[in-house]
Design a protein around this motif. Structure first.
Motif, mmCIF file in Angstrom:
data_model
loop_
_atom_site.group_PDB
_atom_site.id
_atom_site.type_symbol
_atom_site.label_atom_id
_atom_site.label_comp_id
_atom_site.label_asym_id
_atom_site.label_seq_id
_atom_site.Cartn_x
_atom_site.Cartn_y
_atom_site.Cartn_z
ATOM 1 N N LEU A 17 -15.721 -18.707 -44.677
ATOM 2 C CA LEU A 17 -14.819 -17.549 -44.706
ATOM 3 C C LEU A 17 -13.341 -17.959 -44.629
ATOM 4 O O LEU A 17 -12.503 -17.289 -45.218
ATOM 5 C CB LEU A 17 -15.194 -16.555 -43.602
ATOM 6 C CG LEU A 17 -16.576 -15.934 -43.874
ATOM 7 C CD1 LEU A 17 -17.201 -15.360 -42.636
ATOM 8 C CD2 LEU A 17 -16.502 -14.867 -44.967
ATOM 9 N N TYR A 18 -13.062 -19.047 -43.961
ATOM 10 C CA TYR A 18 -11.735 -19.674 -43.981
ATOM 11 C C TYR A 18 -10.573 -18.713 -43.827
ATOM 12 O O TYR A 18 -9.568 -18.796 -44.534
ATOM 13 C CB TYR A 18 -11.567 -20.490 -45.263
ATOM 14 C CG TYR A 18 -12.412 -21.741 -45.317
ATOM 15 C CD1 TYR A 18 -12.875 -22.348 -44.157
ATOM 16 C CD2 TYR A 18 -12.736 -22.329 -46.542
ATOM 17 C CE1 TYR A 18 -13.646 -23.510 -44.214
ATOM 18 C CE2 TYR A 18 -13.502 -23.489 -46.610
ATOM 19 C CZ TYR A 18 -13.950 -24.066 -45.440
ATOM 20 O OH TYR A 18 -14.699 -25.214 -45.498
ATOM 21 N N LYS A 19 -10.695 -17.801 -42.864
ATOM 22 C CA LYS A 19 -9.650 -16.781 -42.719
ATOM 23 C C LYS A 19 -8.267 -17.376 -42.422
ATOM 24 O O LYS A 19 -7.293 -17.078 -43.105
ATOM 25 C CB LYS A 19 -10.060 -15.778 -41.650
ATOM 26 C CG LYS A 19 -9.091 -14.632 -41.516
ATOM 27 C CD LYS A 19 -8.460 -14.673 -40.155
ATOM 28 C CE LYS A 19 -7.345 -13.686 -39.984
ATOM 29 N NZ LYS A 19 -6.596 -13.969 -38.772
ATOM 30 N N ARG A 20 -8.152 -18.201 -41.384
ATOM 31 C CA ARG A 20 -6.806 -18.676 -41.004
ATOM 32 C C ARG A 20 -6.239 -19.694 -41.983
ATOM 33 O O ARG A 20 -5.033 -19.765 -42.179
ATOM 34 C CB ARG A 20 -6.822 -19.215 -39.572
ATOM 35 C CG ARG A 20 -7.041 -18.102 -38.537
ATOM 36 C CD ARG A 20 -6.727 -18.539 -37.117
ATOM 37 N NE ARG A 20 -7.697 -19.427 -36.533
ATOM 38 C CZ ARG A 20 -7.556 -20.749 -36.389
ATOM 39 N NH1 ARG A 20 -6.448 -21.357 -36.801
ATOM 40 N NH2 ARG A 20 -8.502 -21.471 -35.834
ATOM 41 N N ALA A 21 -7.095 -20.492 -42.604
ATOM 42 C CA ALA A 21 -6.588 -21.457 -43.587
ATOM 43 C C ALA A 21 -6.051 -20.716 -44.813
ATOM 44 O O ALA A 21 -4.978 -21.036 -45.339
ATOM 45 C CB ALA A 21 -7.703 -22.414 -43.995
#
Ligand SMILES: Nc1nc2c(c(CN[C@H]3C=C[C@H](O)[C@@H]3O)cn2[C@@H]2O[C@H](COP(=O)(O)O)[C@@H](O)[C@H]2O)c(=O)[nH]1
Length: 306
Positions: free
Chosen positions: A181-185
């Protein structure tokens, strides 16, 4: 982010707690004429910006800590963004890599002018230290060097961030499969693009590859719009403000179905409007609707990822 798109679609096709309702998507489509409502990056006027590398350092520190504000009912993302901005205005070496490695809880609270322990404070400190150590070890202490190493590609930037900084590896296992999901990246790439208006450090030729940032606001907005439907058990859990465990099927479905639903909206809208609509733009529109509606109930998961 092909792995985010593909793994979210995989979850959506097997989900049992959350359903993406295509008639709900159609209804939203009907309300949009000409273009989606344009929301300016930093519409709140709370972020630091000086047009140079210090802004990149600021955004990276911001997104390293951009998660889980809800356990303190008075705390929000705004406090983090404006607290870090004020810290930098007072002392422009506040986010130097060697300083990041040493912050203590009381120092971080003082920096953010927050009178009591922050939610998941130990994790926030650990992630701050991780950013300081790895920036120093691999990027001469500067997040701007990290961005320059990605060759103006958002996809490469996300890959580089997740490769070097374990705290940004936002993934789960769902029914035996790895879901990304890699939200912050991804939001770091989007913040650069938004803050620098697609120029300089914000020039990312493939910004269209980024998906939405699966947090706790966007799923609630999509549900309100009728795009997501929840099982009655999940609806009751959210209404009761009961915690949903990180990595549980419910939690992964809430986040992955949000990504999948907005990708569907983006495809349909791009066709309808005859131009490429970006998930980043859809995200900012949906998210800004959500935070302007304080009565909106969101799911509660203790997570370092969002
Ligand atoms: N999907 C998505 N989620 C976002 C953001 C942002 C801020 N983006 C900035 C960039 C430019 C703009 O001007 C925005 O200020 C924060 N969040 C998430 O929201 C939650 C905070 O909620 P509350 O506790 O109520 O403050 C938390 O999970 C946080 O990680 C976004 O843009 N999209």
């Amino acid at each position: 982010m092909e792995e985010v798109r593909a793994s979210s679609a995989w979850v959506a096709s097997r989900a049992s707690h959350v359903v993406v309702d295509s008639s709900g998507i159609e209804k939203v489509m009907e309300t949009i004429e000409g273009s989606i409502p344009k929301v300016e990056w930093d519409f709140e006027g709370i972020h630091y910006f000086d047009g140079g590398p210090l802004t990149v350092q600021y955004l990276f520190v911001l997104d390293a800590l951009n998660f889980c504000f809800w356990p303190d009912k008075d705390l929000s993302y705004d406090h983090l963004a404006s607290g870090l901005k004020d810290a930098l205005l007072n002392d422009e070496s506040a986010f130097d890599a060697d300083r990041l490695q040493k912050y203590t809880g009381p120092q971080l609270r003082e920096l953010l002018k927050w009178p009591r322990p922050l939610p998941l404070e130990d994790e926030r400190l650990r992630l701050l230290h991780e950013v300081g150590v790895e920036l120093e070890r691999s990027f001469g202490g500067k997040a701007s060097n990290l961005v320059e190493s990605s060759g103006k590609s958002a996809v490469k930037l996300v890959a580089l961030v997740t490769r070097h900084f374990p705290g940004f590896r936002d993934h789960s296992i769902y029914k035996g499969h790895q879901i990304f999901l890699y939200k912050r990246a991804q939001i770091f790439a989007a913040d650069l693009w938004g803050a620098f208006k697609g120029q300089g450090y914000g020039e990312l030729h493939d910004i269209g590859a980024i998906t939405i940032f699966a947090d706790y606001i966007v799923p609630a907005v999509l549900r309100q719009l009728g795009v997501l439907k929840y099982s009655s058990a999940l609806a009751s859990t959210i209404e009761a403000n009961s915690e949903i465990a990180s990595g549980s099927e419910e939690e992964v479905e809430l986040r992955a179905c949000s990504v999948y639903a907005v990708e569907k909206m983006r495809e349909l809208l791009s066709k309808k409007l005859g131009k490429q609509v970006l998930s980043v733009e859809l995200d900012l529109w949906l998210w800004s609707c959500g935070i302007q509606c304080p009565s909106l109930q969101h799911h509660r998961t203790l997570s370092i990822y969002y």
